[in-house]
Design an enzyme around this catalytic site. Structure first.
Site, PDB file in Angstrom:
ATOM      1  N   GLU A  16       0.848  -1.186   0.000  1.00 49.17           N
ATOM      2  CA  GLU A  16       0.000   0.000   0.000  1.00 49.17           C
ATOM      3  C   GLU A  16       0.884   1.236   0.000  1.00 49.17           C
ATOM      4  O   GLU A  16       1.885   1.303   0.720  1.00 49.17           O
ATOM      5  CB  GLU A  16      -0.916   0.046   1.220  1.00 49.17           C
ATOM      6  N   THR A  47      -3.943   4.841  -1.700  1.00 46.69           N
ATOM      7  CA  THR A  47      -4.977   5.350  -0.808  1.00 46.69           C
ATOM      8  C   THR A  47      -5.602   6.644  -1.304  1.00 46.69           C
ATOM      9  O   THR A  47      -5.086   7.321  -2.186  1.00 46.69           O
ATOM     10  CB  THR A  47      -4.421   5.599   0.612  1.00 46.69           C
ATOM     11  N   TYR A  48      -6.717   6.966  -0.674  1.00 50.55           N
ATOM     12  CA  TYR A  48      -7.475   8.212  -0.865  1.00 50.55           C
ATOM     13  C   TYR A  48      -7.225   9.106   0.348  1.00 50.55           C
ATOM     14  O   TYR A  48      -6.860   8.607   1.425  1.00 50.55           O
ATOM     15  CB  TYR A  48      -8.962   7.853  -0.840  1.00 50.55           C
ATOM     16  N   ALA A  50      -9.112  11.808   3.160  1.00 55.83           N
ATOM     17  CA  ALA A  50     -10.409  11.818   3.850  1.00 55.83           C
ATOM     18  C   ALA A  50     -11.480  12.393   2.939  1.00 55.83           C
ATOM     19  O   ALA A  50     -11.312  13.462   2.347  1.00 55.83           O
ATOM     20  CB  ALA A  50     -10.319  12.635   5.137  1.00 55.83           C
ATOM     21  N   HIS A  76      -7.873   3.021  -4.169  1.00 54.87           N
ATOM     22  CA  HIS A  76      -8.877   3.169  -3.117  1.00 54.87           C
ATOM     23  C   HIS A  76      -9.975   4.111  -3.605  1.00 54.87           C
ATOM     24  O   HIS A  76      -9.707   5.072  -4.329  1.00 54.87           O
ATOM     25  CB  HIS A  76      -8.251   3.755  -1.854  1.00 54.87           C
ATOM     26  N   ASP A 108     -13.158   7.507   6.227  1.00 54.88           N
ATOM     27  CA  ASP A 108     -13.301   8.252   7.481  1.00 54.88           C
ATOM     28  C   ASP A 108     -14.128   9.515   7.267  1.00 54.88           C
ATOM     29  O   ASP A 108     -13.993  10.188   6.244  1.00 54.88           O
ATOM     30  CB  ASP A 108     -11.926   8.640   8.028  1.00 54.88           C
ATOM     31  N   HIS A 150     -14.262  -3.709  13.587  1.00 56.26           N
ATOM     32  CA  HIS A 150     -14.300  -2.277  13.300  1.00 56.26           C
ATOM     33  C   HIS A 150     -14.735  -1.542  14.569  1.00 56.26           C
ATOM     34  O   HIS A 150     -15.644  -1.993  15.279  1.00 56.26           O
ATOM     35  CB  HIS A 150     -15.285  -1.992  12.165  1.00 56.26           C
TER      36      HIS A 150
END
Length: 284
Positions: A16, A47-48, A50, A76, A108, A150
């Site tokens: 990642e 990744t992205y 927020a 992502h 998130d 989670h």
């Protein structure tokens, strides 16, 4: 497609990475990808930010991985702050760049998002995003999972039900949140199998090489810190070089143990540090 790699190889190896925060850092980001490519991963996820705040940068990095390095890119895609039109636009851009695989996430909640906005969001859960993408795009989806539950789920059983919904919606394989005790993963894998979840599960491993990581990344993930790791950090807290070495050895030991248990895949959270990734790969 990544889903097909699991049929021929076990375990898979993947990394990642994250897009740079500043435009000036893009050249270095591509150098990171080049260095990771030398390790011959089966895929690299990107990744992205927020609420999807770095979607354009995610697309640029994923395109470089897919089209220049010829490694499967897993971009992502989060939906917590996105409308259906937003998702349509991002999916279309991905398809135009030849990116066909996404890790579909709720994401998130952005700090600026009001309760009203959060409660009226277009996609309540990742499973909703997966189902939408499957019905409206040519993309293939992976999902995230949590060996230790989670943090928002009321129980492990509830979390497992939601995970099964992701798979039924179209998730072709899963990547776990980071964890530091292999027994947590093995219990999760066994319980998931009994619940009817049969897709491949990649174990997410993050090397802890600085004491600061425990107070930031680890606390945000909700992962527990076993005594063995706590003792390691306490022993080397005042010696950064030794802590780095011990953290890499800890991650490599985790991976060797998981390989012995027949794990489907190893997914290393590289934090954009290819040297650390290379040292780990050299030890497993």
């Amino acid at each position: 497609m990544i889903k097909d790699i699991f049929k021929d190889k076990k375990p898979t190896l993947s990394f990642e990475v994250f897009p740079p925060k500043k435009e000036d850092d893009f050249a270095n980001a591509f150098s990171v990808m080049d260095a990771l490519a030398v390790l011959k991963p089966d895929f690299i996820s990107v990744t992205y930010g927020a609420g999807g705040s770095k979607s354009k940068k995610t697309l640029e990095i994923a395109s470089y991985i897919q089209n220049r390095l010829h490694i499967d890119a897993l971009a992502h895609m989060t939906c917590v702050g996105s409308s259906r039109e937003d998702i349509d636009a991002v999916a279309s851009q991905m398809e135009q760049e030849g990116i066909r695989q996404v890790l579909a996430l709720r994401g998130d909640r952005p700090a600026t998002m009001s309760d009203e906005q959060f409660n009226s969001r277009a996609f309540a859960h990742a499973s909703d995003l997966i189902a939408y993408l499957k019905a409206n795009t040519s993309l293939h989806m992976a999902g995230a999972c949590y060996p230790e539950k989670h943090f928002e789920a009321e129980s492990f059983e509830e979390d497992l039900r939601h995970l099964k919904e992701k798979c039924e919606a179209g998730a072709e394989f899963l990547i776990t949140q980071l964890f530091f005790d292999n027994d947590s993963f093995l219990r999760f894998r066994e319980t998931a199998g009994k619940a009817g979840i049969s897709v491949p599960i990649c174990a997410g491993i993050m090397p802890i090489t600085t004491a600061k990581q425990i107070g930031t990344t680890v606390s945000l993930s909700g992962s527990s810190v076993p005594k063995k790791m706590a003792d390691m950090i306490a022993a080397y807290a005042d010696n950064p070089a030794d802590l780095r070495k011990a953290g890499i050895e800890y991650a490599a030991e985790q991976i060797r143990g998981l390989k012995a248990e027949g794990v489907d895949g190893i997914h290393i959270y590289t934090m954009n540090r290819p040297k650390v990734a290379a040292e780990i790969v050299g030890m497993i």
